[in-house]
Design an enzyme around this catalytic site. Structure first.
Site, short mmCIF file in Angstrom:
data_model
loop_
_atom_site.label_atom_id
_atom_site.label_comp_id
_atom_site.label_asym_id
_atom_site.label_seq_id
_atom_site.Cartn_x
_atom_site.Cartn_y
_atom_site.Cartn_z
N ASP A 129 40.47 37.53 31.45
CA ASP A 129 40.92 38.93 31.41
C ASP A 129 42.42 39.02 31.72
O ASP A 129 43.01 40.10 31.63
CB ASP A 129 40.08 39.82 32.35
CG ASP A 129 40.19 39.42 33.80
OD1 ASP A 129 40.73 38.33 34.11
OD2 ASP A 129 39.72 40.20 34.67
N SER A 130 43.04 37.86 32.04
CA SER A 130 44.51 37.82 32.12
C SER A 130 45.12 38.25 30.79
O SER A 130 46.30 38.58 30.73
CB SER A 130 44.98 36.41 32.50
OG SER A 130 44.40 35.45 31.63
N GLU A 187 40.87 29.92 42.94
CA GLU A 187 42.25 30.36 42.66
C GLU A 187 43.04 30.63 43.94
O GLU A 187 42.52 31.27 44.88
CB GLU A 187 42.22 31.64 41.79
CG GLU A 187 43.63 32.16 41.51
CD GLU A 187 43.74 33.17 40.38
OE1 GLU A 187 42.71 33.49 39.74
OE2 GLU A 187 44.87 33.63 40.13
O1 KIV Z 1 41.77 35.63 33.60
C1 KIV Z 1 42.12 34.45 33.72
O2 KIV Z 1 42.93 33.92 32.96
C2 KIV Z 1 41.52 33.68 34.81
C3 KIV Z 1 42.06 32.32 35.05
C4 KIV Z 1 43.42 32.43 35.61
C5 KIV Z 1 41.17 31.51 35.89
O3 KIV Z 1 40.65 34.15 35.46
#
Ligand code: KIV
Length: 275
Positions: A51-52, A189
């Site tokens: 979701d990044s 994380e």
């Molecule tokens: O949303 C994302 O990209 C993530 C990763 C950073 C683990 O959760």
């Protein structure tokens, strides 16, 4: 004429990833689009449609505004291009924290509409019960402990976790509960090395670190960060390319050529056929 059996490329599965514990590092990267997924596929065990994407691609300030529809659209794009790696789609904020039945329906929709092999959830205190509910009904789930980006509005910032004894115990407890609920691996994380090693030793499934030292069983980075697309990246990112510099140089060269009327040239021009 007999039809030829098509070449079958077996995709990495949730049990394959789980079986890596203590054996072989698990290589993961984020992917949001088909062309990038096609490039990363052969090099990664797992591609996360994180979701990044909300921050990296859509310019949102955090991941809270990401919707189920956005995740499905990007999941579909990645699944069209990735043929070998396991593809996991993040469940966005608001789609899984309430009733397990609602979380299951949303996860099932992601799986059906994208074809992905699993979902990821951030393992807050109420979430292990939901992981258990989903796994028992056929959905492979990846957990996520430590810094939980979807909790940024409660936490106030994206600060590393586990610096106090209370926080350390909470992260450890969440990891244990996430494993007990049936997650096939757990993203860890933004925690210090000692805690990452403690979590990794405490659970029987692979831990996938991001900003969590080499003490985890595997690693993940946001692809756009490690490709050097941004001026600023967190301390834990290693830049393997300078794509921002390369794109800027290419855009300048193109603009110069258009202004000088040297693009397009004959090589880039259609000519009518001679009669
Ligand atoms: O949303 C994302 O990209 C993530 C990763 C950073 C683990 O959760």
């Amino acid at each position: 004429m007999s039809a030829q059996r098509p070449e079958i490329i077996r995709r990495v599965s949730a049990p394959d990833i789980a079986a890596r514990k203590g054996k072989q590092p698990v290589v993961c990267l984020t992917a949001y689009t088909a062309p990038i997924a096609a490039i990363l596929d052969e090099h990664c065990d797992l591609l996360l449609v994180g979701d990044s994407v909300g921050m990296v691609v859509h310019g949102l300030p955090n991941t809270v505004g990401v919707t189920l529809e956005m995740m499905i659209l990007h999941g579909q794009a990645v699944m069209r291009a990735a043929k070998r790696a396991m593809v996991v789609v993040d469940m966005p904020f608001g789609s899984y924290e309430g009733a397990p039945e609602v979380a299951y329906a949303n996860a099932a929709r992601i799986m059906k509409e994208t074809g992905a092999q699993g979902v990821k959830v951030e393992s807050g205190p109420t979430v292990p019960a939901t992981i258990d509910y989903m796994v028992k009904r056929g959905i492979p789930v990846m957990g996520h402990v430590g810094l939980r980006p979807q909790a940024v509005l409660v936490d106030g910032s994206f600060k590393a976790k586990g610096r106090t004894d209370e926080e350390r115990a909470r992260v450890l407890e969440e990891a244990r509960a996430t494993e007990a609920a049936g997650a096939f691996c757990i993203v860890v994380e933004g925690v210090a090395e000692a805690l990452a090693r403690e979590v990794t030793a405490a659970v029987g499934v692979p831990t996938i670190g991001i900003g969590a030292s080499a003490g985890c069983d595997g690693q993940i980075l946001v692809t756009d960060d490690m490709l050097g697309l941004f001026d600023w990246t967190p301390k834990f990112v290693r830049r393997y390319a300078d794509l921002k510099g390369e794109i800027a140089a290419a855009a300048k060269a193109y603009a110069d050529d258009v202004r000088a009327r040297t693009f397009p040239g004959d090589a880039e021009t259609y000519f009518s056929k001679k009669p």
